[in-house]
Structures are given as structure tokens and as C-alpha cells.
Design a protein around this motif. Structure first.
Motif, PDB file in Angstrom:
ATOM      1  N   ARG A  14      68.387  62.796  65.064  1.00  0.00           N
ATOM      2  CA  ARG A  14      67.325  61.834  64.753  1.00  0.00           C
ATOM      3  C   ARG A  14      67.203  61.511  63.260  1.00  0.00           C
ATOM      4  N   GLY A  15      68.155  61.981  62.486  1.00  0.00           N
ATOM      5  CA  GLY A  15      68.147  61.669  61.056  1.00  0.00           C
ATOM      6  C   GLY A  15      68.894  60.371  60.817  1.00  0.00           C
ATOM      7  N   SER A  16      69.341  60.176  59.601  1.00  0.00           N
ATOM      8  CA  SER A  16      70.137  58.996  59.297  1.00  0.00           C
ATOM      9  C   SER A  16      71.323  59.418  58.443  1.00  0.00           C
ATOM     10  N   VAL A  17      72.298  58.555  58.414  1.00  0.00           N
ATOM     11  CA  VAL A  17      73.480  58.804  57.599  1.00  0.00           C
ATOM     12  C   VAL A  17      73.793  57.527  56.835  1.00  0.00           C
ATOM     13  N   ARG A  18      74.125  57.687  55.563  1.00  0.00           N
ATOM     14  CA  ARG A  18      74.469  56.542  54.721  1.00  0.00           C
ATOM     15  C   ARG A  18      75.986  56.454  54.614  1.00  0.00           C
ATOM     16  N   ILE A  19      76.483  55.242  54.805  1.00  0.00           N
ATOM     17  CA  ILE A  19      77.915  54.976  54.746  1.00  0.00           C
ATOM     18  C   ILE A  19      78.171  54.063  53.550  1.00  0.00           C
ATOM     19  N   VAL A  52      75.475  51.141  54.111  1.00  0.00           N
ATOM     20  CA  VAL A  52      74.855  50.894  55.413  1.00  0.00           C
ATOM     21  C   VAL A  52      74.269  52.211  55.890  1.00  0.00           C
ATOM     22  N   ASP A  53      73.066  52.164  56.462  1.00  0.00           N
ATOM     23  CA  ASP A  53      72.443  53.357  57.037  1.00  0.00           C
ATOM     24  C   ASP A  53      72.439  53.254  58.552  1.00  0.00           C
ATOM     25  N   PHE A  54      72.813  54.350  59.212  1.00  0.00           N
ATOM     26  CA  PHE A  54      72.754  54.446  60.667  1.00  0.00           C
ATOM     27  C   PHE A  54      71.735  55.501  61.031  1.00  0.00           C
TER      28      PHE A  54
END
Length: 89
Positions: A14-19, A52-54
Motif C-alpha cells: 500500500r505504499g508507493s514507489v518512484r520511478i 513517475v509514482d506508482f
């Protein structure tokens, strides 16, 4: 040559990851897939975006996902795969 860089390999449910996009074709399509190949998120990326954040799905146990980047190059489509482990909290 690398197309993208995932800011962290330790991603949390449920977190996010930055690409970070290191090379950026004119049109780029990113898809986050689960271990069965089912898309759980997708984004079309404009040429001027550098990051981009997912948002990551909820997982009960650690799971491996794959970030799939697809883009046109010459007369064919290229695909770059980046594994990502999403850890349960």
C-alpha cells in the motif's frame, strides 16, 4: 543503456514507489504486473516527465511484481522489465 530506475527495491504494501526515467522515448507505457502477469496499475508517460509514482497494491505476504515499460523504437516495440518486491507490513 537503461530506460528507468526504481528509487527503492524495498517497497511496502500500500505504499508507493518512484520511478526515474533515465532515457525517455517520445511515448512510454508503464504497467505494474503481479506474478501471474495481471496488470495492477498502468500509466502512459508524456515525453516531459522525468519521474513517475506508482501506488502499490496491498499484499499479505511478500510478493514479486514486474514493472513493464513498453515503447516504440524504429519499426518495432521494445519492452524493458524491472522486478520489484513488495513487502507485507
Amino acid at each position: 543503456d537503461r530506460l528507468l530506475h526504481v528509487e527503492t527495491r524495498y517497497a511496502v504494501s500500500r505504499g508507493s514507489v518512484r520511478i526515474h526515467l533515465l532515457e525517455h522515448p517520445a511515448r512510454l507505457h508503464l504497467v505494474l504486473q503481479d506474478s501471474q502477469g495481471t496488470p495492477v496499475g498502468a500509466k502512459d508517460i508524456s515525453p516531459n516527465e522525468a519521474t513517475v509514482d506508482f501506488t502499490l497494491p496491498a499484499v499479505a505476504t511478500d510478493e514479486t511484481f514486474v514493472l513493464v515499460a513498453g515503447f516504440q523504437q524504429g519499426t518495432g516495440e521494445q519492452t524493458v522489465l524491472q522486478p520489484l518486491i513488495v513487502h507485507a507490513r
